[in-house]
Structures are given as C-alpha cells and as structure tokens.
Design a protein around this motif. Structure first.
Motif, PDB file in Angstrom:
ATOM      1  N   ARG A   1       0.845  -1.098  -0.118  1.00 12.27           N
ATOM      2  CA  ARG A   1       0.084  -0.102   0.299  1.00 12.27           C
ATOM      3  C   ARG A   1       0.727   0.959  -0.251  1.00 12.27           C
ATOM      4  NH1 ARG A   1      -5.365  -1.302   1.231  1.00 12.27           N
ATOM      5  NH2 ARG A   1      -5.967  -3.306   1.989  1.00 12.27           N
TER       6      ARG A   1
ATOM      7  N   THR B   1       3.584  -5.741   4.146  1.00 12.65           N
ATOM      8  CA  THR B   1       3.313  -6.463   4.782  1.00 12.65           C
ATOM      9  C   THR B   1       4.638  -7.516   4.752  1.00 12.65           C
ATOM     10  OG1 THR B   1       2.054  -8.430   3.073  1.00 12.65           O
ATOM     11  CG2 THR B   1       0.845  -6.923   4.192  1.00 12.65           C
TER      12      THR B   1
ATOM     13  N   ASP C   1       2.927  -4.198   8.879  1.00 15.93           N
ATOM     14  CA  ASP C   1       2.132  -3.722   7.962  1.00 15.93           C
ATOM     15  C   ASP C   1       2.787  -2.546   7.683  1.00 15.93           C
ATOM     16  OD1 ASP C   1       0.684  -3.066   5.504  1.00 15.93           O
ATOM     17  OD2 ASP C   1      -1.137  -4.278   6.120  1.00 15.93           O
TER      18      ASP C   1
ATOM     19  N   ARG D   1       2.302   0.542   6.068  1.00 18.53           N
ATOM     20  CA  ARG D   1       1.030   1.315   4.931  1.00 18.53           C
ATOM     21  C   ARG D   1       1.633   2.768   3.980  1.00 18.53           C
ATOM     22  NH1 ARG D   1      -4.439  -0.307   6.028  1.00 18.53           N
ATOM     23  NH2 ARG D   1      -3.840  -2.778   6.829  1.00 18.53           N
ATOM     24  N   ASP D   2       2.927   3.394   4.873  1.00 20.52           N
ATOM     25  CA  ASP D   2       3.346   4.303   3.968  1.00 20.52           C
ATOM     26  C   ASP D   2       4.875   4.403   4.035  1.00 20.52           C
ATOM     27  OD1 ASP D   2       2.370   6.591   2.434  1.00 20.52           O
ATOM     28  OD2 ASP D   2       2.297   7.747   3.815  1.00 20.52           O
TER      29      ASP D   2
ATOM     30  N   ALA E   1       1.306   0.447  10.332  1.00 20.60           N
ATOM     31  CA  ALA E   1      -0.493   0.228  10.963  1.00 20.60           C
ATOM     32  C   ALA E   1      -0.258  -0.148  12.317  1.00 20.60           C
ATOM     33  CB  ALA E   1      -1.270  -0.167   9.623  1.00 20.60           C
TER      34      ALA E   1
ATOM     35  N   ASN F   1      -1.653   6.664  10.032  1.00 21.98           N
ATOM     36  CA  ASN F   1      -2.095   6.213   8.826  1.00 21.98           C
ATOM     37  C   ASN F   1      -1.420   6.606   7.135  1.00 21.98           C
ATOM     38  OD1 ASN F   1      -4.607   5.342   9.039  1.00 21.98           O
ATOM     39  ND2 ASN F   1      -4.986   7.064  10.131  1.00 21.98           N
TER      40      ASN F   1
END
Length: 357
Positions: free
Chosen positions: A52, A67, A93, A95-96, A110, A140
């Motif tokens: 992601r 992940t 994980d 996420r950014d 996350a 986030n």
C-alpha cells in the motif's frame, strides 16, 4: 400527403438518424481516445506480499512498502527491483513510505506498537525514530514539506484527540501536536489504505481526510498544522467502512478526494468529490469512478488518476467526470508531479508502470 411534403419528411427523418449515428460515433471515438491516453504496463511481481505504501522520487527511483516488513525499490525505472525486508519487523504492515532519493526514506506501520523508521543507506539498515506502544496507536500517513518539516497522521486516542506528529529536524525527532486538530467524532478515524489521506502544498497547507463516522470530513490547515478548519463533505459516509480514503491537490485551490465503501467495491455513488476553493467547499463528481477508490493522484493540467480494488479511472477536468480505463485492481498510485510516468501497486506484489501519452 403531397410528394413534396413526403420528401421533406423523409429528409428530416434521415437527418435525425444521421445526427444520432454521428453523435454515437463521436462519443465512441472520444472514449477510445480517452482510454488510449494512459498505458498500463503490468510488471512481474517482486514479492508476493501486499503493498500500500508507494513513493515515486523521479523517473528512476521508486520505493514501495507492504506486509511482512517488506520494502522494495528500483533505481532504474523498474528494469530491476531490490527486495529489502526490514529485519526484526517481519510482522509489521508498512502502510506508507516517503523517500527523498535512492538512499533516504521513512516508513510507518499500521497497528500497535506504532513505529517510524528511517534509512540513510538505501534500505539496508533502519533506525527507530519514533515508537508508540499505546493500545490505540495506529499511523495512517507520513509526508514532508521539503526535507525538514514532516508530519504523520494517526487515529484518535481515548480522549478523541487525533494523532498528528510533527518533526522540524528532518524526521529525527517527533512531537504529537494532535490537540491542535478538531476532536474526532464517534468512530471517526483515518484510512491507511494508500498513504494518501494527508496531502501538502507549499508553503504551509495541509489537508487530511477522515471516515468511519457519521460524516466524512476534510481537516484543513494553512499554517503548518497550528490551527485547523473542519469541513463536512458529501462523499459516501455513515459506516465504519465509508468515507474519504485519499485526497490530493494540484495547487492551493483545486483538489480531489476519493473513497466510498471498501466492503462494496462496485458501488460508485458519491465516491469522488472536488473543490476549487482550497477545500472549504466540495461538490460530488458529475460522473463518478466505477466504484470504491483507495487512492487518487494528480498528474498535470487538471488531470487525475484514481485506483481501487476493481479498476482504474481517469479525469481530465479536475475530477468532475471520470472515465474507467481498466479493470486491473490496485491500492495505490503515484505520479511524478507534472510528469507523465507513474506507478501503481496492490496485493500479492501486483505492480504496474503507467505512462501518460
């Protein structure tokens, strides 16, 4: 009916038929031209993990995070990729991700415990620059103004205070200024779907999208996060799975936000909105994307691209009308600003290079 009237009637009838055929042909050619302006080139997966986080530095350097503590990177425009899992974080994980060049990058994960990690050697080694072990910790999005001032947006604590971490020393230390933000509504939070729920524009503007609550909101600051405005927006909302999932601005006035309901990927109503006054007011797209969209990216000259689990959409008029150009599903898309090359990434290492012709 006289011969003259009958002939005139037939001519008018044929004229109407020809006009309908001509209009249909023009619409078809317009749609074909629209779709051919973007070329989506699928790449061989570098990893089987889900991704992601995505950052496009330039035509050559691209980073992605996902992940199982996975980081991948290319320095030659996708001809080859490095797989750089972060040791000791295989259960995280990420996420950014944000990168300054092929050597320096930051990632966030996350869930709790929440970490911000930094590398200065191309991803071979990572340093913990922030850690939060509280139960509600959930980060986030991370981003920077230049290379000194950085922000990380996270979900609210037990007192309904959003997390907003700020760094003024290039990401080495972080301070939570979340109390500057409006209080979170019941069940309101951010979505870590693509690392694009928070966006920046120089010199000092920040926009953050929310969801999960009764009403989705845009939180807007024009002074580097010191003070904020709250704007309710007409995107799909009211459930924990609904709201804004991504926001982007082409300048200080014009921007787009996308989202919907990730549990109903084919439901397209109220999945995209746009603004022309810096985010103070928003309108629903006249023709929406073909379903839930987790990420939107600005390309150039009122041109935007949005991706979701069921396809890719393209807008050339500032987000008012969207055209579906592919059924390939992705989580995240990013373009070189004012350029013609971008990348999209998704589950099981799915990766694509996207070229604006």
């Amino acid at each position: 009916m006289s011969f003259f009237k009958k002939t005139l009637f037939l001519l008018k009838y044929k004229q109407k038929i020809m006009q309908k055929y001509l209009l249909a042909l023009l619409l078809f050619l317009s749609a074909v031209t629209f779709s051919q302006e973007l070329e989506v080139i699928l790449q061989n997966p570098v990893s089987e993990n889900n991704f992601r986080g995505l950052w496009v530095v330039d035509e050559n350097v691209v980073w992605a995070s996902g992940t199982k503590g996975t980081i991948i990177k290319t320095t030659n425009g996708g001809k080859s990729w490095q797989n750089l899992p972060i040791k000791g974080f295989e259960d995280k994980d990420f996420r950014d991700i944000v990168a300054f060049d092929e050597k320096r990058a930051f990632v966030i994960n996350a869930g709790s415990p929440a970490y911000i990690l930094k590398t200065t050697d191309g991803g071979n080694n990572w340093q913990i620059v922030y850690q939060d072990t509280s139960k509600n910790a959930f980060l986030n999005d991370i981003g920077f103004f230049g290379e000194k001032i950085g922000f990380v947006f996270g979900d609210p604590d037990n007192e309904a205070n959003f997390t907003l971490l700020k760094s003024e020393d290039g990401g080495n230390t972080w301070t939570n200024i979340g109390k500057n933000l409006p209080k979170a509504q019941k069940n309101e939070a951010g979505f870590a779907a693509s690392g694009t729920i928070m966006r920046f524009r120089e010199p000092s503007h920040i926009w953050i999208g929310t969801g999960g609550g009764e009403k989705a909101r845009i939180l807007l600051s024009t002074d580097l996060g010191n003070t904020w405005q709250s704007v309710e927006v007409p995107i799909l909302s009211g459930k924990a799975s609904q709201g804004i999932f991504s926001v982007v601005f082409q300048d200080l006035k014009n921007g787009v936000a996308v989202g919907g309901d990730y549990t109903q990927p084919n439901f397209s109503e109220k999945t995209a909105i746009y603004t022309s006054d810096g985010g103070k007011s928003w309108k629903i797209a006249k023709i929406p994307p073909k379903g839930y969209r987790s990420c939107v990216s600005y390309i150039r000259k009122k041109t935007y691209i949005a991706v979701g689990s069921n396809g890719i959409d393209f807008s050339k008029d500032g987000g008012k009308k969207w055209k579906n150009i592919s059924t390939e599903g992705f989580h995240t898309v990013r373009f070189i600003r004012e350029g013609n090359i971008g990348w999209a990434i998704g589950n099981k290492g799915k990766l694509a290079k996207i070229i604006l012709k």
